[in-house]
Scaffold this active site. Structure first.
Site, PDB file in Angstrom:
ATOM      1  N   GLY A 244       0.791  -1.227   0.000  1.00  0.00           N
ATOM      2  CA  GLY A 244       0.000   0.000   0.000  1.00  0.00           C
ATOM      3  C   GLY A 244       0.822   1.274   0.000  1.00  0.00           C
ATOM      4  O   GLY A 244       0.252   2.362   0.045  1.00  0.00           O
ATOM      5  N   GLU A 281       4.236  -6.196   1.097  1.00  0.00           N
ATOM      6  CA  GLU A 281       3.681  -6.569  -0.215  1.00  0.00           C
ATOM      7  C   GLU A 281       3.469  -5.349  -1.105  1.00  0.00           C
ATOM      8  O   GLU A 281       2.348  -5.061  -1.521  1.00  0.00           O
ATOM      9  CB  GLU A 281       2.332  -7.267  -0.016  1.00  0.00           C
ATOM     10  N   PRO A 282       4.514  -4.613  -1.418  1.00  0.00           N
ATOM     11  CA  PRO A 282       4.298  -3.420  -2.236  1.00  0.00           C
ATOM     12  C   PRO A 282       4.149  -3.746  -3.722  1.00  0.00           C
ATOM     13  O   PRO A 282       4.817  -4.640  -4.244  1.00  0.00           O
ATOM     14  CB  PRO A 282       5.593  -2.626  -2.016  1.00  0.00           C
ATOM     15  N   ARG A 284       2.581  -0.867  -6.273  1.00  0.00           N
ATOM     16  CA  ARG A 284       2.734   0.464  -6.881  1.00  0.00           C
ATOM     17  C   ARG A 284       4.095   1.119  -6.616  1.00  0.00           C
ATOM     18  O   ARG A 284       4.701   1.687  -7.518  1.00  0.00           O
ATOM     19  CB  ARG A 284       1.642   1.365  -6.306  1.00  0.00           C
ATOM     20  N   ARG A 320      -7.199   4.374 -14.460  1.00  0.00           N
ATOM     21  CA  ARG A 320      -7.186   5.028 -13.138  1.00  0.00           C
ATOM     22  C   ARG A 320      -7.904   6.379 -13.093  1.00  0.00           C
ATOM     23  O   ARG A 320      -8.656   6.640 -12.165  1.00  0.00           O
ATOM     24  CB  ARG A 320      -5.750   5.151 -12.607  1.00  0.00           C
ATOM     25  N   TYR A 324     -10.943   6.102 -10.543  1.00  0.00           N
ATOM     26  CA  TYR A 324     -10.691   6.675  -9.213  1.00  0.00           C
ATOM     27  C   TYR A 324     -10.607   8.199  -9.234  1.00  0.00           C
ATOM     28  O   TYR A 324     -10.251   8.807  -8.219  1.00  0.00           O
ATOM     29  CB  TYR A 324      -9.354   6.172  -8.647  1.00  0.00           C
ATOM     30  N   CYS A 351     -15.700   6.229 -26.110  1.00  0.00           N
ATOM     31  CA  CYS A 351     -17.032   6.848 -26.061  1.00  0.00           C
ATOM     32  C   CYS A 351     -17.572   6.950 -24.638  1.00  0.00           C
ATOM     33  O   CYS A 351     -18.590   6.319 -24.298  1.00  0.00           O
ATOM     34  CB  CYS A 351     -17.989   6.049 -26.921  1.00  0.00           C
ATOM     35  N   GLU A 352     -16.857   7.666 -23.786  1.00  0.00           N
ATOM     36  CA  GLU A 352     -17.313   7.928 -22.422  1.00  0.00           C
ATOM     37  C   GLU A 352     -16.764   9.283 -22.022  1.00  0.00           C
ATOM     38  O   GLU A 352     -15.600   9.578 -22.285  1.00  0.00           O
ATOM     39  CB  GLU A 352     -16.735   6.905 -21.428  1.00  0.00           C
ATOM     40  N   TYR A 378      -0.685  -0.616 -12.198  1.00  0.00           N
ATOM     41  CA  TYR A 378      -2.141  -0.649 -12.434  1.00  0.00           C
ATOM     42  C   TYR A 378      -2.512   0.113 -13.710  1.00  0.00           C
ATOM     43  O   TYR A 378      -3.562   0.746 -13.775  1.00  0.00           O
ATOM     44  CB  TYR A 378      -2.898  -0.103 -11.210  1.00  0.00           C
TER      45      TYR A 378
HETATM   46  N1  LLP Z   1      -1.300  -6.907  -1.014  1.00  0.00           N
HETATM   47  C1  LLP Z   1      -2.610  -7.083  -1.214  1.00  0.00           C
HETATM   48  C2  LLP Z   1      -3.296  -8.154  -0.479  1.00  0.00           C
HETATM   49  C3  LLP Z   1      -3.309  -6.270  -2.108  1.00  0.00           C
HETATM   50  O1  LLP Z   1      -4.617  -6.438  -2.289  1.00  0.00           O
HETATM   51  C4  LLP Z   1      -2.620  -5.249  -2.804  1.00  0.00           C
HETATM   52  C5  LLP Z   1      -3.315  -4.371  -3.740  1.00  0.00           C
HETATM   53  C6  LLP Z   1      -1.248  -5.101  -2.572  1.00  0.00           C
HETATM   54  C7  LLP Z   1      -0.627  -5.945  -1.665  1.00  0.00           C
HETATM   55  C8  LLP Z   1      -0.424  -4.065  -3.249  1.00  0.00           C
HETATM   56  O2  LLP Z   1      -0.848  -2.779  -2.992  1.00  0.00           O
HETATM   57  P1  LLP Z   1       0.055  -1.550  -3.458  1.00  0.00           P
HETATM   58  O3  LLP Z   1       1.361  -1.666  -2.748  1.00  0.00           O
HETATM   59  O4  LLP Z   1       0.248  -1.651  -4.933  1.00  0.00           O
HETATM   60  O5  LLP Z   1      -0.720  -0.357  -3.089  1.00  0.00           O
HETATM   61  N2  LLP Z   1      -5.988  -0.572  -8.930  1.00  0.00           N
HETATM   62  C9  LLP Z   1      -5.721   0.321  -7.810  1.00  0.00           C
HETATM   63  C10 LLP Z   1      -4.929  -0.366  -6.725  1.00  0.00           C
HETATM   64  C11 LLP Z   1      -5.592  -1.614  -6.223  1.00  0.00           C
HETATM   65  C12 LLP Z   1      -4.743  -2.352  -5.221  1.00  0.00           C
HETATM   66  C13 LLP Z   1      -5.281  -3.704  -4.956  1.00  0.00           C
HETATM   67  N3  LLP Z   1      -4.543  -4.452  -3.995  1.00  0.00           N
HETATM   68  C14 LLP Z   1      -5.037   1.575  -8.318  1.00  0.00           C
HETATM   69  O6  LLP Z   1      -4.804   1.688  -9.508  1.00  0.00           O
HETATM   70  O7  LLP Z   1      -4.777   2.487  -7.533  1.00  0.00           O
END
Ligand code: LLP
Length: 421
Positions: A244, A281-282, A284, A320, A324, A351-352, A378
């Site tokens: 996250g 668990e990164p 992004r 995105r 969002y 077309c949106e 993403y």
């Molecule tokens: N671990 C789990 C269990 C997750 O569900 C996720 C992301 C991550 C790790 C990695 O999260 P990150 O470090 O990338 O923030 N599509 C959205 C983001 C959805 C994230 C879903 N889960 C966007 O474009 O912002």
């Protein structure tokens, strides 16, 4: 890391993005990725663990491209996967099953089987997402004649200050097991000899720009781990507060990825868990800033006093902004932004009305091509064929300056698939 050379051209490492496109021969829309930038990001994050045992399980959902996953694996990452396909990509990129974790609220039998059957003793852990899931996991382990390692994913009830769609750690969210139900979940896991509880996991949400909420979630996880160990007399090997970590999309991000790691290590030590495997668990944070979406300008359009710049990339290529309300900076590909030039609303051909990348100051005369920044996470993974559009091409700038490309599913193959049915 995206920089500009003396002539204002956007550059990844030693070569301009325009040159990477030219060398690869692909057409726009196309993602271009800086693999060395991603690997450096992983190394900087790993340095934040201050010598503590850790596993950076890259969340493959952010960017599933083989060269990306291989570059991160070479920089010492394992993988967090959320589907069988992602698991196969991680394994196919040579990641040791012992360094793979599987999360998900709805794992199918085929997915559970693939995770349990991987390697000599299955992946490092499946994250149990519900009390009800325990019996299903146990049944598959029994059928495969293996003991499956699991973590229990806790829902710490923390409302992360992020977009509602990507907050996952509050009690109304579908993810994880509520703190009030942990005892029931432990009892259920302990009842099944086919399962071994090796740790606790969590993930409160994505694009966190401060560490406080993440660390509050981690503290609840460590508290829960302490209680579990005291009650069971059994040691938990893995402690995983999730991913996250946010990035700077242009409006700032106070916390660097390593700050989350440092904070988690500190808390773990405070809880007496300095000797456990700390997992993060990164997704992004490792790849987002190191990818751009390149688009060609189709035409300017003036209407009712408004200035639209129509480009050949749309919401199907980068969802995105539409999903969002996310803002990604759009800049000329080959010239620096000219702050004195007027802003144009950059829109795609789909077309949106939500097919809109927002208003951006570019340069005059208008550029032929633009980059949409911070699109390495993403972007491609959420792309679709909407409007019968092909998936965008992907171009990889490797650490040695070489360039490779992939064109997975262009419009022609889409047309064939429609006509064949
Ligand atoms: N671990 C789990 C269990 C997750 O569900 C996720 C992301 C991550 C790790 C990695 O999260 P990150 O470090 O990338 O923030 N599509 C959205 C983001 C959805 C994230 C879903 N889960 C966007 O474009 O912002």
């Amino acid at each position: 890391m995206l920089t500009r050379d003396g002539s204002g051209r956007a550059v990844f490492g030693a070569i301009s993005i325009a040159e990477a496109l030219a060398r690869s021969g692909v057409e726009t829309p196309a993602y271009v990725y800086d693999l060395a930038g991603m690997a450096d990001e992983a190394r900087r994050l790993r340095a934040g663990f201050d010598g503590a045992a850790h596993l950076v399980a890259y969340a493959v959902k952010a960017n599933t491209a083989g060269p990306v996953v291989r570059a991160l694996a070479a920089a010492g990452c394992g993988a967090e996967v959320g589907s069988r396909a992602e698991l196969e990509v991680a394994l196919g990129c040579g990641i040791d099953p012992e360094r793979i974790l599987f999360s998900g609220v709805g794992k199918t039998v085929a997915e559970i089987d693939a995770a349990i059957a991987a390697g000599t003793r299955g992946i490092a852990a499946l994250h149990v997402d519900a009390v009800e899931e325990v019996a299903r996991l146990a049944a598959r382990a029994r059928a495969l004649g293996r003991r499956a390692r699991v973590c229990l994913r806790i829902n710490p009830d923390i409302a992360a200050d992020t977009h509602a769609h990507i907050a996952t750690g509050h009690e109304e969210a579908k993810f994880g097991v509520a703190l009030s139900e942990l005892a029931a979940a432990y009892a259920e896991i302990d009842r099944h000899d086919e399962l071994e509880l090796v740790g606790l996991s969590g993930h409160i949400g994505s694009q966190l720009v401060r560490t406080d909420e993440y660390l509050a979630g981690a503290a609840k996880l460590f508290d829960a781990a302490r209680e579990r160990e005291a009650a069971s007399g059994r040691r938990l090997a893995l402690l995983d507060p999730g991913g996250g970590f946010g990035i700077d999309y242009g409006t700032g991000c106070a916390a660097a990825p390593a700050d989350f790691a440092r904070g988690a290590v500190h808390l773990a030590r405070e809880h007496g868990f300095g000797d456990r495997m700390l997992v993060v668990e990164p997704g992004r944070a490792l790849v987002g800033a190191h990818g751009v979406l390149c688009a060609s300008v189709i035409a300017p359009k003036r209407s009712a006093g408004r200035r639209f710049l129509v480009v050949d990339a749309g919401m199907n290529d980068l969802l995105r902004p539409a999903l969002y309300g996310a803002r990604h900076r759009v800049e000329p590909l080959d010239r620096a932004v000219d702050a004195a030039s007027p802003a144009w609303t950059v829109v795609g051909p789909v077309c949106e009305s939500s097919d809109d990348f927002g208003a951006h100051v570019l340069c005059e005369p208008l550029p032929d091509r633009v980059i949409v920044r911070d699109a390495g996470a993403y972007g491609y993974t959420m792309a679709s064929h909407y409007n019968g559009r092909g998936l965008p091409a992907e171009v990889f700038v490797h650490a040695d300056g070489s360039v490779t490309a992939s064109v997975a599913a262009d419009a022609r193959s889409w047309i064939q698939s429609r006509l064949a049915t």
